[in-house]
Structure formats: structure tokens, C-alpha cells
Write an enzyme that holds these catalytic residues in place. Structure first.
Site, PDB file in Angstrom:
ATOM      1  N   GLU A 155     -16.770  11.461 -19.687  1.00 28.13           N
ATOM      2  CA  GLU A 155     -15.607  12.098 -19.080  1.00 28.13           C
ATOM      3  C   GLU A 155     -16.061  13.440 -18.512  1.00 28.13           C
ATOM      4  O   GLU A 155     -16.607  14.264 -19.243  1.00 28.13           O
ATOM      5  CB  GLU A 155     -14.542  12.337 -20.160  1.00 28.13           C
ATOM      6  CG  GLU A 155     -13.209  11.759 -19.846  1.00 28.13           C
ATOM      7  CD  GLU A 155     -12.192  12.078 -20.931  1.00 28.13           C
ATOM      8  OE1 GLU A 155     -11.246  11.308 -21.037  1.00 28.13           O
ATOM      9  OE2 GLU A 155     -12.339  13.071 -21.652  1.00 28.13           O
ATOM     10  N   TYR A 172      -5.536   6.615 -23.122  1.00 28.60           N
ATOM     11  CA  TYR A 172      -6.004   7.746 -23.921  1.00 28.60           C
ATOM     12  C   TYR A 172      -4.883   8.123 -24.882  1.00 28.60           C
ATOM     13  O   TYR A 172      -3.853   8.638 -24.461  1.00 28.60           O
ATOM     14  CB  TYR A 172      -6.352   8.896 -22.982  1.00 28.60           C
ATOM     15  CG  TYR A 172      -7.069  10.085 -23.593  1.00 28.60           C
ATOM     16  CD1 TYR A 172      -6.622  10.704 -24.751  1.00 28.60           C
ATOM     17  CD2 TYR A 172      -8.188  10.621 -22.967  1.00 28.60           C
ATOM     18  CE1 TYR A 172      -7.279  11.797 -25.292  1.00 28.60           C
ATOM     19  CE2 TYR A 172      -8.859  11.713 -23.489  1.00 28.60           C
ATOM     20  CZ  TYR A 172      -8.399  12.295 -24.644  1.00 28.60           C
ATOM     21  OH  TYR A 172      -9.045  13.387 -25.163  1.00 28.60           O
ATOM     22  N   ASP A 202      -5.777  22.100 -22.773  1.00 30.65           N
ATOM     23  CA  ASP A 202      -7.012  22.359 -23.494  1.00 30.65           C
ATOM     24  C   ASP A 202      -6.911  23.579 -24.394  1.00 30.65           C
ATOM     25  O   ASP A 202      -6.236  24.571 -24.076  1.00 30.65           O
ATOM     26  CB  ASP A 202      -8.165  22.554 -22.504  1.00 30.65           C
ATOM     27  CG  ASP A 202      -8.513  21.264 -21.789  1.00 30.65           C
ATOM     28  OD1 ASP A 202      -8.794  20.287 -22.493  1.00 30.65           O
ATOM     29  OD2 ASP A 202      -8.494  21.241 -20.548  1.00 30.65           O
TER      30      ASP A 202
END
Length: 278
Positions: A45, A171, A56
Site C-alpha cells: 500500500e 479494508y 492517520d
């Protein structure tokens, strides 16, 4: 069969690693990717650096900042993907990005360039499923899988809506919150995997918080088809400024240890080399 589909056709869970393009520098990030591939990644990734990576945590935020300070642009990211594709022709590569980057470049241009560079999938973190119609035709035209995100807080109805548009793999976010290493993983991962498994035949890969071999083993035991590790690897880049040899050794050691959490068959190393070399 696409590279992503071919990878997940294996019986064993796969190991997915994450890096930010341009971290710690544009040329150095290619060497990082090669080291990670050689250490045993099954899928890579690659994040497109962005100034406001809201999904994040601090470790990956700082990696985005380092890459932007190094002057990394989307053109550099596509160049990196081309280099990775030349180095590992059979290895699946997924671009991890935010929609503003796609929008500014134009969805048609972005997906065309991603495909030409050799990317297999794109994960647009902050694009709601209701608005994904803007990119869907271009992804389909260029044969790019659209990787979907599902969180523990995603309702069953919304899961169904997301899954109708997903391809490649799903995911699954293991926890509430942003990326980052955790001492322990939530107890509900098996329940999340099981609930989503009832709704789709797509492979399920779990990420966020996974940083130890026992975490990898727990996710595999929960029935996931893949395990995604990001911050635990990105942190090693940050911890070795000016010491590239030490950084690469740390990455090799960490990936080897993390992979140890997966149950592998005796032929795994051979199959990995075949995937890398084509």
C-alpha cells in the site's frame, strides 16, 4: 485474473505493508519499498502524501509531512509505482489517497495515470459511498479495484451500500479512531469479520493498530484474509534519520517478525518469489 484476485486466491492470509511515497525522500522511498518487498510483503500500500491526512495518527501524519517537505508530488508517486512494478511485476500495489488529490488532478486523469503506472487498486479514504459515482466509471474503465473501508461503527445498512461498490478486497478498520500502534487490539475483530463475511465474497483485510506478531496472529485467527501493518513500519523510518542501512535492517527484521504471526505453508517463500518476479 487481476493481481489482487490472484493473491487472495491463496488459502493462507496475506501480509500487507504500508508506506508513504517520498518518505524519507523521493529516491529513498523506492529503496524502502524494495526492502519491504524483499522482506516478505504480499501486497504494498503506497500513500500519496497529503497535508491533512485526517484518518492517520501521529506517526503516519509525520511521514506525510516528511514526504511533502521532500517535494513529493503525485507525479513522483506514479513514478514510484512504475519503479515498484518494474521491480516486482506480480506484486499487487494499492494507492492510498484522499479525494482532494484525485479531484485536483481530475478523476479521469488520476485513474488513467494510476493504471498506466501499474497500480491495481485505489483506496480513497474520505470519499463517502454516496459520492463515489464521480470515480466509479474511471476505475472500471482502467481496471482499477476500488478498495472499500468498513469500520466497527459502520451500520449493517451502510455496510451493504459500501460493499455494493467495492472490488479487490475490503479494508476492515479494527478499532475506533485513527491509525497507530496499540498495545492490544479490540476483542470484537472476529465479530466484525464474521458480520461482513456474511454480506460479501470479497476478501477481508484488517488494519489499524496492528503492530506485533501476536496481533497478526489474532487477526488471522479471526478469519481475515489479510493483515495490514502501517504505523509500526513507518515508525522505523522516522527512528533512523540519516541511517539508511539501519532503517532497512530494522524494516527487514520487523517484517520478518510480524510475518511470523501468520500460519504459512512450507512453500510460501517460493510462492512469494514467484509473485515478485512474475
Amino acid at each position: 485474473m487481476s493481481r489482487i484476485a490472484g493473491l487472495f486466491a491463496r488459502e493462507n492470509p496475506v501480509f500487507i505493508g504500508f508506506t508513504v511515497a517520498g518518505d524519507p525522500g523521493i529516491e529513498a522511498s523506492l529503496r524502502v519499498a524494495k526492502t519491504m518487498i524483499d522482506a516478505g510483503l504480499d501486497l504494498l500500500e503506497i500513500a500519496v502524501p497529503y497535508s491533512d491526512p485526517v484518518a492517520d495518527g501521529p506517526v503516519i501524519e509525520r511521514a506525510h509531512a516528511r514526504a511533502l517537505r521532500a517535494g513529493t508530488t503525485p507525479d513522483d508517486v506514479f513514478a514510484l509505482v512504475r519503479e515498484v512494478r518494474d521491480y516486482a511485476p506480480a506484486l499487487p500495489v494499492v494507492l492510498f489517497t484522499y479525494y482532494n488529490i484525485v479531484y485536483r488532478r481530475g478523476p479521469g486523469r488520476f485513474f488513467a495515470e494510476a493504471a498506466a503506472a501499474g497500480a491495481d487498486g485505489v483506496l480513497i479514504v474520505d470519499l463517502p459511498s454516496e459520492e463515489s459515482g464521480e470515480v466509479a466509471p474511471y476505475a472500471a474503465r482502467h481496471g482499477i479495484d476500488r478498495i472499500a473501508l468498513i469500520a466497527p461503527t459502520t451500520s449493517p445498512e451502510r455496510q451493504n451500500a459500501i460493499l455494493r461498490q467495492a472490488s479487490g478486497f475490503v479494508y476492515l478498520i479494527s478499532l475506533e479512531g485513527v491509525t497507530g500502534e496499540r498495545d492490544r487490539l479490540p476483542s470484537g475483530i472476529a465479530g466484525l469479520v464474521g458480520a461482513v463475511r456474511e454480506k460479501t465474497d470479497l476478501p477481508l483485510a484488517v488494519g489499524f493498530g496492528i503492530s506485533r506478531p501476536e496481533h497478526v496472529g489474532a487477526v488471522a485467527a479471526a478469519g481475515a484474509n489479510g493483515v495490514i501493518v502501517g504505523s509500526a513500519l513507518v515508525r522505523l523510518i522516522e527512528e533512523h534519520p540519516g541511517d539508511e542501512a539501519g532503517m532497512h535492517e530494522a524494516l527487514r527484521t520487523a517484517i520478518g517478525a510480524l510475518r511470523g504471526g501468520l500460519a504459512t505453508d512450507p512453500g510460501h517463500d517460493i510462492s512469494r518469489r514467484e509473485r515478485v518476479k512474475g
